[in-house]
Design a protein around this motif. Structure first.
Motif, short mmCIF file in Angstrom:
data_model
loop_
_atom_site.label_atom_id
_atom_site.label_comp_id
_atom_site.label_asym_id
_atom_site.label_seq_id
_atom_site.Cartn_x
_atom_site.Cartn_y
_atom_site.Cartn_z
N VAL A 1 0.84 -1.21 0.00
CA VAL A 1 0.00 0.00 0.00
C VAL A 1 0.87 1.25 0.00
CG1 VAL A 1 -1.67 1.34 1.33
CG2 VAL A 1 -1.97 -1.12 1.07
N ILE A 2 1.88 1.28 0.86
CA ILE A 2 2.77 2.45 0.93
C ILE A 2 3.50 2.63 -0.39
CG2 ILE A 2 4.78 3.42 2.10
CD1 ILE A 2 3.90 1.88 4.61
N ALA A 3 3.99 1.53 -0.96
CA ALA A 3 4.69 1.62 -2.25
C ALA A 3 3.76 2.14 -3.33
CB ALA A 3 5.24 0.24 -2.63
N GLY A 4 2.50 1.69 -3.31
CA GLY A 4 1.55 2.16 -4.31
C GLY A 4 1.32 3.66 -4.23
N PHE A 5 1.14 4.17 -3.03
CA PHE A 5 0.94 5.61 -2.89
C PHE A 5 2.21 6.38 -3.26
CE2 PHE A 5 -2.88 4.52 -0.57
CZ PHE A 5 -3.71 5.61 -0.79
N ASN A 6 3.37 5.84 -2.94
CA ASN A 6 4.61 6.52 -3.31
C ASN A 6 4.80 6.54 -4.83
OD1 ASN A 6 5.34 7.16 -0.70
ND2 ASN A 6 6.50 5.27 -0.39
N ILE A 7 4.42 5.44 -5.49
CA ILE A 7 4.50 5.42 -6.96
C ILE A 7 3.57 6.48 -7.55
CG2 ILE A 7 3.95 4.04 -8.99
CD1 ILE A 7 4.94 1.59 -7.43
N ALA A 8 2.38 6.58 -6.98
CA ALA A 8 1.42 7.59 -7.47
C ALA A 8 1.97 9.00 -7.31
CB ALA A 8 0.09 7.45 -6.72
N GLU A 9 2.82 9.20 -6.31
CA GLU A 9 3.43 10.51 -6.07
C GLU A 9 4.81 10.63 -6.71
OE1 GLU A 9 3.48 10.94 -1.89
OE2 GLU A 9 1.29 11.06 -1.68
N SER A 10 5.20 9.59 -7.48
CA SER A 10 6.52 9.57 -8.15
C SER A 10 7.65 9.77 -7.13
CB SER A 10 6.60 10.66 -9.23
OG SER A 10 5.60 10.47 -10.20
N ASN A 11 7.53 9.06 -6.02
CA ASN A 11 8.49 9.25 -4.94
C ASN A 11 8.83 7.90 -4.28
OD1 ASN A 11 10.13 10.66 -3.15
ND2 ASN A 11 8.48 10.93 -1.66
N LEU A 12 9.12 6.89 -5.12
CA LEU A 12 9.29 5.54 -4.60
C LEU A 12 10.69 5.28 -4.07
CD1 LEU A 12 8.18 2.70 -4.14
CD2 LEU A 12 8.83 2.15 -6.49
N PHE A 13 11.71 5.85 -4.70
CA PHE A 13 13.09 5.46 -4.40
C PHE A 13 13.82 6.40 -3.46
CE2 PHE A 13 12.02 3.77 -8.61
CZ PHE A 13 12.16 2.42 -8.35
N SER A 14 13.09 7.26 -2.79
CA SER A 14 13.74 8.16 -1.82
C SER A 14 13.95 7.43 -0.50
CB SER A 14 12.88 9.41 -1.60
OG SER A 14 11.66 9.05 -0.99
N ILE A 15 14.85 7.96 0.31
CA ILE A 15 15.13 7.36 1.62
C ILE A 15 13.88 7.40 2.50
CG2 ILE A 15 16.49 7.60 3.73
CD1 ILE A 15 18.77 8.66 2.05
N ALA A 16 13.13 8.50 2.40
CA ALA A 16 11.91 8.62 3.21
C ALA A 16 10.91 7.53 2.85
CB ALA A 16 11.29 10.00 3.01
N SER A 17 10.80 7.21 1.56
CA SER A 17 9.86 6.17 1.14
C SER A 17 10.28 4.80 1.65
CB SER A 17 9.77 6.14 -0.39
OG SER A 17 9.28 7.36 -0.88
N VAL A 18 11.57 4.53 1.61
CA VAL A 18 12.07 3.25 2.12
C VAL A 18 11.80 3.13 3.62
CG1 VAL A 18 14.14 1.87 2.49
CG2 VAL A 18 13.82 3.09 0.32
N ILE A 19 11.99 4.21 4.35
CA ILE A 19 11.72 4.18 5.79
C ILE A 19 10.23 3.93 6.05
CG2 ILE A 19 11.69 5.58 7.89
CD1 ILE A 19 14.22 6.94 6.90
N LYS A 20 9.37 4.55 5.26
CA LYS A 20 7.94 4.33 5.42
C LYS A 20 7.57 2.87 5.18
CE LYS A 20 6.37 8.98 4.09
NZ LYS A 20 5.62 9.77 3.08
N ILE A 21 8.15 2.28 4.14
CA ILE A 21 7.85 0.87 3.83
C ILE A 21 8.30 -0.03 4.97
CG2 ILE A 21 8.47 -1.03 2.29
CD1 ILE A 21 8.53 1.03 0.00
N ILE A 22 9.48 0.23 5.51
CA ILE A 22 9.98 -0.57 6.64
C ILE A 22 9.07 -0.40 7.85
CG2 ILE A 22 11.89 -0.84 8.26
CD1 ILE A 22 13.78 0.00 5.99
N MET A 23 8.66 0.81 8.11
CA MET A 23 7.78 1.06 9.25
C MET A 23 6.42 0.38 9.05
SD MET A 23 9.27 2.72 11.60
CE MET A 23 10.78 3.64 11.86
N GLY A 24 5.93 0.34 7.81
CA GLY A 24 4.67 -0.33 7.54
C GLY A 24 4.74 -1.81 7.86
N PHE A 25 5.84 -2.45 7.47
CA PHE A 25 6.01 -3.87 7.79
C PHE A 25 6.14 -4.06 9.29
CE2 PHE A 25 8.72 -7.61 8.48
CZ PHE A 25 7.97 -8.57 7.81
N THR A 26 6.85 -3.17 9.95
CA THR A 26 7.00 -3.25 11.40
C THR A 26 5.65 -3.14 12.10
OG1 THR A 26 9.20 -2.24 11.22
CG2 THR A 26 8.15 -2.22 13.39
#
Length: 784
Positions: free
Chosen positions: A476-501
């Protein structure tokens, strides 16, 4: 006749009263009260701007800690607002009262004064002609006082002497009045002080008589007394050109005294206009953005800081009225959503909402879930304040949103958990600015976690459900980041990790608190059922010793119902464990049940049919008491209570019908029926059928597959026609599947063995000792 009508009317009113009282009793008042309390507390939790305790700072004090805005809000700029209001007050046009009656009033005064003096001189002349003694000076002096009162000012001696020489001739009166009218026709006369202040702007002139107001921009026609005098001089020079200079000066002097302002400043009206202008000025606001520091620790608090803090902690502009209406609106929305989804859950799950306990669990869980999210928001903001590297929104994804859905699926089923996921997701959206993101994030994670909690067998399933929720969170987080063209930033990676956590954390928390909820609300989870399925439980060991036949019967029934429950998609674990314990009540009087009797010594032979049936029926009550003593849980206790439904103890009923005593034959069938209730769940219905079929199968002398199948179908049909399956969800298709499974399982149990010579001889001896199979069948019926 009247009395009869009165009796009928009385009966009708009593009947209406009874119906009304029954209707009141039917209203779920306790649940309504729980709904109100739940809605109020949820609304308080959902109002992010309500703060009950906050630091109070004054100008000049030192901030004890950093305070950062958690939202955008507006702050009133008091200085700018005050400046705007002062400017509005300064620009307010002053109000002046304009009196058109002033020339007429002055004319009346002059006429009255001249008349007093003229009449006095006429009177003196009459007295002189009549040779009457009098003091003329006294008459003149009194008349002078009266004339001065009429004018409103005193004559100078020069003025009085001048007019006295002409005996206050009317021609001077007319000249003075003309001067006055000419002055007012040409000018508007005002006070000097106010006029000097208002020369640079327009004024409002209000007619004293009609109260009509007009704005006057050109003030050139307005003069004060100093400016009016040159005009009066010119006017006197033109009209009194032939008169001596002294005479002209005296006339002009008196005219100047008579002229007074006809335009006066109205202070009260002007102040009211200023107040109205000030009220029309809206406060000037400036915006404080989210994550902006309001004050920093150790800094001195300025007046602007005080304004920011007051606005931040006071909530929405508008004060208590706006805040109250906001809370009331939120309560209404939450109550409506709670009511709709609660009834939806009851429609999807027949077992949900039967008692107030379910509503209390649902309310406590949603309150706990919402409070947990609020706590997560607080912790996220605190961590962000302490460690600026972590974005606040990224930390929010680590909140265990799926916890409530996993708990609901644990104690109920997936359908109810889906409803809870929808409910909690919509409430969660109230707490975040990115409402759509967190609604979808919370909803999908909760649904997926609930899907993986069906028929869980061990506590590790909690962690597995949390892992699946975490994986969905990442997508879900990756999908929203793709929609915002912001998938490969450090902030996006942190969000994905936090989502799994957050997903894994949900499973871990449920594994820890599930036993607490299980204990408080008395629910029975599959893990508890697995513990009870262990035949080493003390009560099962006691059954082996005290009721071995019942123990063997329960094991066989458990095998039957487990396979049948799997075939019709019921819960096989509940069916199996309930079958283990369904006859534990027989341990109180084991020898009164045929499977525990030795050498056919039947204790019922010396009892009446009615007494025998009471003993048989009472094993259900004894079983429920034992279940409560050993904390077997409500699910198993209910199936113990329902596993005979309201069926008849047919053996003893038929025995009573054949009794020689007519009073025994007249005992109604209802006295030989179990108290019930009928099975309320699919699992209870399957246990009832398994119990009947297993007991009946013991009567078969030659248990071939075809005879077993006929027996199974016959017993299931009898239970169906007796109405014992009316209140559970078993369909005709389910009954056919159950019959097929029962037949197959019993055929496996009664499979043929090789007839060894020894076995044949021992079997023959057994038949000789034990008598015909029919006798065995009749005794087996005593169990029901």
């Amino acid at each position: 006749m009247q009395k009869s009508n009165g009796v009928l009317k009385s009966k009708a009113s009593v009947s209406r009263k009874e119906r009304f009282l029954k209707a009141l009793e039917a209203v779920p008042l306790r649940k309504a009260l729980m709904l109100v309390i739940l809605s109020v507390f949820l609304s308080i939790l959902l109002m992010p701007r309500i703060t009950f305790f906050h630091p109070i700072y004054s100008t000049g004090s030192i901030a004890a800690k950093d305070i950062k805005a958690d939202r955008d809000f507006l702050v009133e700029d008091r200085i700018s607002t005050e400046q705007a209001r002062l400017e509005a007050a300064r620009n307010t046009e002053p109000v002046f009262d304009y009196d058109l009656e002033v020339p007429g009033t002055i004319s009346s005064k002059v006429t009255s004064a001249f008349m007093i003096m003229s009449e006095t001189y006429d009177h003196i002349n009459r007295l002189k002609s009549s040779n009457t003694y009098f003091n003329a000076q006294d008459f003149v002096q009194r008349a002078r006082e009266d004339a001065q009162r009429a004018l409103g000012f005193r004559f100078s001696d020069r003025e009085f002497d001048f007019f006295s020489r002409s005996l206050f001739a009317p021609e001077f009166q007319d000249r003075i009045i003309k001067f006055v009218y000419a002055a007012y026709r040409a000018h508007i006369v005002s006070h000097e002080d106010f006029l000097k202040l208002e020369r640079t702007r327009a004024i409002v002139i209000r007619d004293v008589k009609t109260q009509v107001e007009n704005e006057k921009i050109d003030l050139s026609s307005i003069v004060d007394m100093e400016e009016l005098m040159p005009y009066l001089d010119r006017l006197g020079a033109a009209s009194l050109s032939g008169a001596p200079t002294d005479d002209r000066e005296i006339v002009l002097s008196l005219a100047a005294k008579l002229v007074q302002p006809n335009l006066t400043f109205n202070r009260s009206a002007t102040e009211r206009r200023k107040e109205a202008a000030i009220e029309r000025i809206k406060p000037v606001f400036f915006k404080v953005q989210k994550d902006e520091f309001l004050v920093r620790a150790g800094q001195q608090v300025t007046p602007a800081d005080v304004d920011k803090l007051e606005s931040y902690y006071s909530g929405p502009s508008g004060g208590d009225v706006v805040r109250s209406t906001t809370i009331l609106g939120t309560i209404l929305i939450v109550a409506l959503m709670s009511l709709i989804l609660y009834n939806t859950a009851k429609g999807l799950d027949k077992n949900f909402g039967r008692t107030d306990k379910d509503a209390l669990f649902f309310g406590a869980l949603i309150l706990g879930q919402t409070a947990l999210v609020r706590a997560g928001i607080f912790i996220g903001n605190s961590v962000n304040s302490a460690f600026g590297f972590f974005q606040t929104e990224a930390l929010f994804f680590a909140i265990p949103f799926a916890m409530g859905s996993i708990l609901t699926a644990t104690f109920f089923n997936r359908n109810t958990a889906f409803i809870f996921a929808v409910y909690s997701s919509f409430l969660t959206a109230f707490l975040f600015e990115s409402k759509m993101l967190f609604l979808v994030f919370s909803l999908l994670g909760g649904v997926v976690a609930a899907m993986h909690m069906a028929y869980f067998k061990q506590r590790s399933f909690f962690i597995k459900a949390g892992i699946f929720a975490g994986l969905i969170n990442m997508i879900v987080i990756a999908g929203f980041n793709i929609a915002e063209s912001n998938l490969f930033s450090i902030a996006s990676v942190i969000k994905i990790i936090m989502g799994f956590t957050g997903g894994v954390f949900s499973g871990v928390m449920v594994a820890g608190i599930a036993p607490l909820f299980e204990s408080i609300f008395g629910y029975t989870t599959d893990i508890r059922l697995l513990e009870l399925a262990n035949l080493n439980q003390p009560i099962m060991q006691r059954m082996i010793v005290e009721s071995p036949g019942t123990y063997h019967h329960s094991i066989v029934v458990a095998s039957l119902v487990e396979a049948a429950a799997e075939a019709v998609h019921a819960n096989p674990l509940i069916a199996k464990v309930s079958a283990y314990y369904h006859d534990i009540g027989k341990m109180n009087k084991p020898l009164y049940f045929i499977e525990n009797q030795q050498a056919f010594k039947n204790k019922h032979d010396k009892l009446s049919p009615k007494m025998s049936s009471l003993i048989i029926i009472n094993h259900v009550k004894d079983g429920c008491e034992l279940a409560n003593q050993h904390n077997l849980g409500k699910v198993i206790t209910d199936i113990i209570r329902q596993h005979h439904g309201t069926s008849v103890v047919s053996y003893f009923y038929e025995k009573a019908q054949k009794d020689k005593d007519p009073s025994v034959r007249l005992i109604p069938e209802t006295e030989f029926r179990y108290p019930g209730p009928k099975p309320q769940t699919r699992e209870a219905g399957i246990v009832l059928l398994g119990d009947i079929v297993e007991a009946s199968s013991r009567t078969l002398s030659d248990p071939t597959p075809s005879r077993i199948k006929n027996l199974v179908q016959s017993r299931i049909k009898s239970a169906f026609l007796d109405g014992q399956l009316d209140e559970c969800d078993l369909t005709l298709s389910d009954l056919n599947k159950i019959a097929e499974v029962f037949s197959r399982t019993l055929s496996g149990i009664f499979h043929h063995r090789i007839d060894y010579p020894e076995s044949s001889r021992e079997a023959g001896k057994s038949r000789e000792n034990n008598g015909p199979d029919q006798k065995q069948a009749e005794k087996s019926k005593a169990r029901h």
